[in-house]
Design an enzyme around this catalytic site. Structure first.
Site, PDB file in Angstrom:
ATOM      1  N   TYR A 146       8.368 -19.216 -12.881  1.00 49.80           N
ATOM      2  CA  TYR A 146       8.559 -20.080 -14.038  1.00 49.80           C
ATOM      3  C   TYR A 146       7.285 -20.041 -14.876  1.00 49.80           C
ATOM      4  O   TYR A 146       6.212 -19.738 -14.378  1.00 49.80           O
ATOM      5  CB  TYR A 146       8.894 -21.504 -13.580  1.00 49.80           C
ATOM      6  N   TRP A 197       5.029 -21.956 -16.356  1.00 47.67           N
ATOM      7  CA  TRP A 197       3.885 -22.865 -16.450  1.00 47.67           C
ATOM      8  C   TRP A 197       2.790 -22.524 -15.438  1.00 47.67           C
ATOM      9  O   TRP A 197       1.926 -23.354 -15.159  1.00 47.67           O
ATOM     10  CB  TRP A 197       4.354 -24.301 -16.222  1.00 47.67           C
TER      11      TRP A 197
END
Length: 776
Positions: free
Chosen positions: A118, A120
């Site tokens: 993901y 982030w």
């Protein structure tokens, strides 16, 4: 920003800001705010002290049961999260990972590998775990991927049908804050504009602008209406009017506002005729000609529990003023989440102010710092990922479905697809036990693949439930540069400290695997870490030069530390040219116009996403037919003291907890009815699961609503009747794993009913901030 970096100073960048690094007298690394940021986030200041916490992954580990099974040629995941780990050397760990990847490719094909990651993971342009993992996997034949984002999946899919623009490109072209302050008179914010959410930008924040932008709007007399169950979703500095609707009823309110505008002749028929298609279909639906139910304010009042008179008054004020309709990402993370985005755009079209300064609509103002930021948007270079030879993909929120039902068919965006049969999951960056709904269901799926490999800094739930765990560095332990489109700075992220334990950066990990699998030259291209950082910066510098923006050469940039960017050149607003001459400047929709009704979506035949914006009863809601035994609506919002689940172990996040648990806020009436007082440990539960939390009592939310932030590290211990209970306060023990509709299949975390009661007995100890049992 007010200043550049100081020559010789060292800086770093996180998603929540830019910070100066310092070396204390005792040799410890510390962080302090960057002078050019008027509202620095406190989150980053706390991080250096937490890097050697007991939950740090210090060396490679392999789950004992997997290691035994691998030696015997058998694989199984039943022991994930239950069995001890065995430390191994890096050579052994990389040999095991490379052999597993080779075995799965040979036996099942590359579609059996899921590249779970993901975005982030890091603010750096080079050390971005998702990019590193995907580049590596593409070089060995590809992988099954996910599409869309948990934050705004429904909006991503619906928006191209309505205005022809994808959401991510749309982020960078939305109404700038200075234009809002100069021209808007009324901002109606569905889901509010909570400044805590704007602490972050993916890729790093140069200067936090949202709070000062809101203050500037207030100084110039802009009025704000916070349409949200939570009063604090709009900061008090703008003196907002609060319309405390029930959660998941935004569409009913929007339709009622449109009803008043149409009924009282306050809509802009010229704009609707020139710039939209489908208004007549929408008008008949709103008026009740389609289904026999007029979408009056009285009708909406019964659903949203707001006064009908307040809705009529608001609609009239919107028609009299230059009105901006702000749509938060949060309102589309519920059942039928496509509808509030579509209905909000339709409402703006009825007002007819789309394309005017300070008017129309926006999606995400206040959700991230870069949205509405007037900084020049340099196309910063990133590590090339190459081409994925595997076509298989899954909507991001349907990850558990993929694991549990391989081969099953599903609908997505007008297509009929099948879930691949995944045998190996490789995760680098992100934490599925934070993002994915219904953890008990996730666990059942998580135990099905043959092997799960995780690159991770911390012993979080993802690492604890893996088979092979490879320790990775934090941003302070490597070199990189941080920059984000729409942010006002580029930051030289000079390494501030040596890696803790045996941690390696993702690039070195994948370089080691690439060497074992015969793709080293293609993966590294002959560059080491600093050569890649220099290469990507110089690519970015050339792109900036083509835009007329002069950036220093790399060596000067590396010495200076922070480079300020100018504001972007003032140009036409999004939709301005289209509004003036829609035939000459058509939108990239089938009609070239804003599609209030979409024939394309209608042809899909989805009963849960019809061809125009509509009120569709959600699976659960306050006042709805499904309230039953769970009379409270749970809002699982972003935390103020961390980003998602990142650094939940740090002192800032832990200091905000109640009796060691994540705080849950209740209205005084709901707390009194349950004999709950502030500071109590409470049990939060429904038919899907349960967790413990610490009670906060406040009038800052409407009765019937409770708020429990996301991101508490999952800490399962025995609960009611032996079922797993999270004792720390993870709301995904409670959220339903249901797609928004067959169109977007987005997450529906905001559609969750629960009950809360005082916890009786001795509260279990929180265990997740230490290493798993048996790990040094």
């Amino acid at each position: 920003m007010d200043g550049q970096g100081a020559a010789g100073a060292r800086y770093t960048a996180f998603h929540w800001g830019t910070y100066r690094t310092r070396l204390d007298a005792d040799g410890a690394i510390g962080l302090e705010p960057f002078d050019g940021d008027p509202s620095p986030s406190p989150i980053g200041l706390d991080l250096a002290a937490s890097l050697a916490a007991p939950c740090r992954v210090g060396r490679p580990h392999v789950r004992a049961g997997w290691l035994d099974g691998h030696a015997a040629g058998a694989f199984g995941g039943a022991g994930r999260g239950r069995e001890p780990f065995v430390p191994v050397s890096w050579e052994v760990a990389l040999d095991l990972v490379a052999a597993e990847l080779a075995r799965v490719r040979a036996d099942h094909g590359n579609a059996a590998i899921f590249g779970g990651s993901y975005g982030w993971g890091s603010a750096g342009r080079f050390h971005h775990p998702q990019g590193q993992l995907h580049r590596f996997l593409n070089l060995i034949g590809g992988y099954t991927r996910s599409v869309n984002a948990y934050s705004h999946a429904a909006a991503e899919v619906i928006l191209p049908y309505v205005i022809g623009h994808g959401l991510r490109p749309f982020h960078g072209t939305q109404m700038p804050w200075p234009v809002l302050a100069e021209h808007a008179e009324l901002v109606v914010a569905f889901g509010g504009m909570n400044a805590k959410n704007a602490q972050v930008s993916p890729g790093g924040v140069g200067s936090h602008i949202v709070r000062r932008s809101l203050a500037r709007c207030a100084e110039r007399g802009v009025r704000f209406v916070n349409v949200s169950p939570i009063r604090d979703d709009m900061p008090a500095l703008v003196a907002p009017e609060w319309l405390p609707l029930r959660p998941n009823t935004d569409v009913a309110v929007m339709l009622a506002l449109a009803f008043v505008l149409i009924e009282e002749g306050l809509c802009d028929h010229d704009f609707l005729a020139r710039c939209t298609v489908g208004f007549d279909v929408f008008r008949r639906y709103v008026g009740g000609e389609t289904d026999g139910v007029a979408k009056t304010p009285e009708w909406a009042a019964g659903i949203a529990d707001v006064p009908a008179a307040a809705l009529r008054d608001l609609a009239r004020r919107m028609a009299r003023a230059r009105t901006f309709i702000a749509l938060s990402w949060s309102i589309q993370r519920g059942d039928h989440g496509e509808q509030p985005i579509w209905a909000g755009i339709a409402l703006a079209a009825v007002l007819g102010q789309i394309g005017l300064p300070g008017g129309g609509f926006g999606i995400g103002h206040g959700c991230c710092n870069y949205i509405g930021n007037p900084a020049a948007r340099v196309p910063w270079a990133a590590l090339p990922q190459g081409r994925n030879a595997v076509d298989a993909f899954v909507p991001v929120a349907r990850f558990t479905d993929m694991l549990l039902t391989p081969g099953a068919s599903f609908d997505y965006d007008g297509k009929r697809l099948s879930y691949p049969d995944v045998k190996l999951v490789y995760w680098a960056g992100g934490n599925p036990f934070h993002h994915q709904q219904d953890i008990n269901r996730l666990l059942a799926g998580w135990r099905r693949p043959q092997t799960i490999i995780v690159n991770e800094v911390w012993w979080n739930a993802c690492a604890r439930h893996a088979d092979i765990v490879l320790p990775v560095t934090s941003p302070l332990e490597r070199n990189d540069f941080g920059a984000a489109a729409g942010e006002g700075a580029a930051v030289a992220m000079r390494q501030a400290m040596q890696p803790v334990g045996e941690a390696r950066n993702d690039f070195d990990i994948f370089r080691g695997l690439a060497a074992r699998l015969g793709v080293l030259e293609a993966f590294a291209e002959g560059r080491d870490e600093m050569a890649w950082v220099r290469h990507l910066y110089e690519q970015s510098r050339a792109a900036a030069q083509r835009m007329g923006i002069a950036l220093p050469a790399f060596d000067a940039f590396w010495e200076q530390g922070v480079v300020e960017l100018p504001e972007g050149a003032a140009g036409p607003l999004l939709f301005e040219a289209f509004r003036g001459e829609p035939e000459a400047h058509p939108l990239p929709t089938p009609s070239g116009r804003i599609e209030i009704s979409s024939a394309t979506i209608g042809a899909f035949g989805y009963d849960d996403c019809p061809h125009h914006p509509a009120w569709i009863e959600p699976a659960e809601r306050l006042g709805g037919p499904s309230t039953g035994s769970y009379p409270l609506h749970l809002i699982s919002s972003q935390p103020a003291v961390r980003l998602h689940s990142q650094h939940d172990h740090a002192s800032l996040s832990r200091a905000a907890k109640i009796a060691g648990r994540e705080p849950i806020t209740l209205h005084p009436a709901d707390a009194a009815a349950r004999c709950i007082e502030a500071g109590d440990i409470v049990r939060v539960f429904n038919g899907r699961g349960e967790c413990l939390a610490g009670a906060v009592v406040s009038e800052a939310l409407r009765p019937g609503v409770v708020q429990l932030a996301t991101g508490a590290w999952y800490d399962p211990q025995a609960g009611s009747e032996g079922a797993p209970r999270d004792v720390h306060g993870n709301p995904n023990m409670l959220t339903m794993d249901k797609g928004t509709s067959r169109l977007a299949q987005g997450p529906t975390a905001m559609t969750t009913l629960v009950e809360v009661e005082r916890f009786r007995g001795n509260a279990p100890e929180i265990r997740v901030f230490a290493a798993p049992e048996g790990v040094d």
